[in-house]
Design a protein around this motif. Structure first.
Motif, PDB file in Angstrom:
ATOM      1  N   ARG A 290       0.630  -1.375   0.031  1.00  0.00           N
ATOM      2  CA  ARG A 290       0.026  -0.066   0.190  1.00  0.00           C
ATOM      3  C   ARG A 290       0.848   1.250  -0.058  1.00  0.00           C
ATOM      4  O   ARG A 290       0.485   2.251  -0.761  1.00  0.00           O
ATOM      5  N   ARG A 293       2.654   2.185  -3.509  1.00  0.00           N
ATOM      6  CA  ARG A 293       1.666   3.083  -4.527  1.00  0.00           C
ATOM      7  C   ARG A 293       1.953   4.609  -4.377  1.00  0.00           C
ATOM      8  O   ARG A 293       2.299   5.364  -5.342  1.00  0.00           O
ATOM      9  N   ARG A 297       4.403   7.162  -6.979  1.00  0.00           N
ATOM     10  CA  ARG A 297       3.860   8.451  -7.418  1.00  0.00           C
ATOM     11  C   ARG A 297       4.674   9.695  -7.253  1.00  0.00           C
ATOM     12  O   ARG A 297       4.918  10.514  -8.178  1.00  0.00           O
TER      13      ARG A 297
END
Length: 302
Positions: A290, A293, A297
């Protein structure tokens, strides 16, 4: 061991372990001299993501080593001093992020990289001081939560023109730099260019000629024709600045801002960590996936 013997042992172990040594700009000079790469949080994260080494020795603080472990689950990440933490990262918790999401269900959560893996896992984006403005500008949502540094959040809000919901944490080193310290330095060095880290207070940033991350400060100095600079960040940055620009003069606030956590790693600890392959930093897979991600980015923007 004498210093020369320690360095020789580290270099031998580095080769045997197929290790890379990464060091933050605020690390002690002897650690910076030893490192394969010295940089800010964004630069170190990029190096951690791109390295082909089997072992990453992270000379920084705990959240930085966690970021490496998030990016490199199949590599060994070593933090020579596991007690090296970050008071700013400690100001925000996963529960705090979840509470903000309940209050602002449509908001996108942007979290400064100075945070734990568990907090990153609750976030949509990570950012560093070097790309925070670009990250926020890239988001189309009408509501954006920014954690955990309030001073950085206010700076990003002002530059980006986006209204942010700001978490009120702070870095005690940067927040401790006062406007009167800067005014005094400017009086003592009237020809100096003043460069401030965006984690500083708004009234301090107003006195600066430029606002930049630590790596950004190198670019400002390189592009300037000034001979003197007032640098408003942790004074450990004076060492790499002095190495790269020996003909320039750099002045830091007094008393000098020093982050005790960034000074905890020693040559002895680096040598021991490579010899024993401990202490290792790992992130539980559910959290790592989790958090990845948000970190990816961050790396993709700016």
């Amino acid at each position: 061991m004498e210093r020369e013997d320690l360095v020789e042992s580290i270099n031998r172990l580095r080769e045997e372990r197929e290790a890379v040594i990464l060091a933050h700009n605020y690390q002690p000079p002897e650690i910076q001299d030893l490192a394969d790469f010295v940089g800010d949080s964004l630069g170190l994260a990029r190096q951690a993501a791109e390295t082909e080494a089997r072992v990453v020795v992270f000379c920084g603080v705990h959240f930085m080593a966690e970021t490496s472990a998030i990016l490199n689950p199949d590599k060994v990440t070593l933090l020579p001093e596991p007690r090296a933490g970050c008071p700013l990262a400690d100001t925000v918790t996963p529960e705090g992020i979840r509470t903000l999401r309940k209050l602002h269900p449509r908001a996108v959560v942007v979290t400064y990289v100075n945070s734990t893996a568990a907090v990153k896992a609750e976030s949509d984006y990570c950012c560093t001081s070097g790309n925070a403005v670009d990250v926020v500008r890239s988001i189309e949502a009408t509501e954006i939560v920014f954690t955990p540094d309030g001073n950085l959040g206010r700076y990003v809000q002002g530059v980006s023109g986006r209204r942010l919901i700001i978490w009120e944490g702070c870095c005690p080193i940067h927040d401790g730099i006062r406007a009167e310290d800067v005014s005094r330095l400017k009086e003592e060095h009237p020809e100096a260019l003043t460069i401030a880290h965006p984690e500083c207070r708004p009234e301090v940033l107003e006195l600066a000629d430029a606002v930049a991350s630590t790596s950004g400060m190198f670019r400002v100095v390189e592009e300037s024709d000034r001979e003197e600079f007032i640098i408003l960040t942790e004074s450990g940055l004076g060492y790499p600045l002095g190495k790269r620009f020996p003909e320039r003069r750099f002045h830091f606030p007094s008393p000098e801002p020093l982050c005790p956590d960034m000074k905890m790693i020693t040559l002895e600890k680096v040598e021991r960590s490579l010899r024993d392959m401990e202490p290792r930093v790992t992130v539980p897979e559910e959290i790592r996936v989790r958090a990845l991600r948000a970190v990816e980015r961050m790396l993709a923007v700016g």
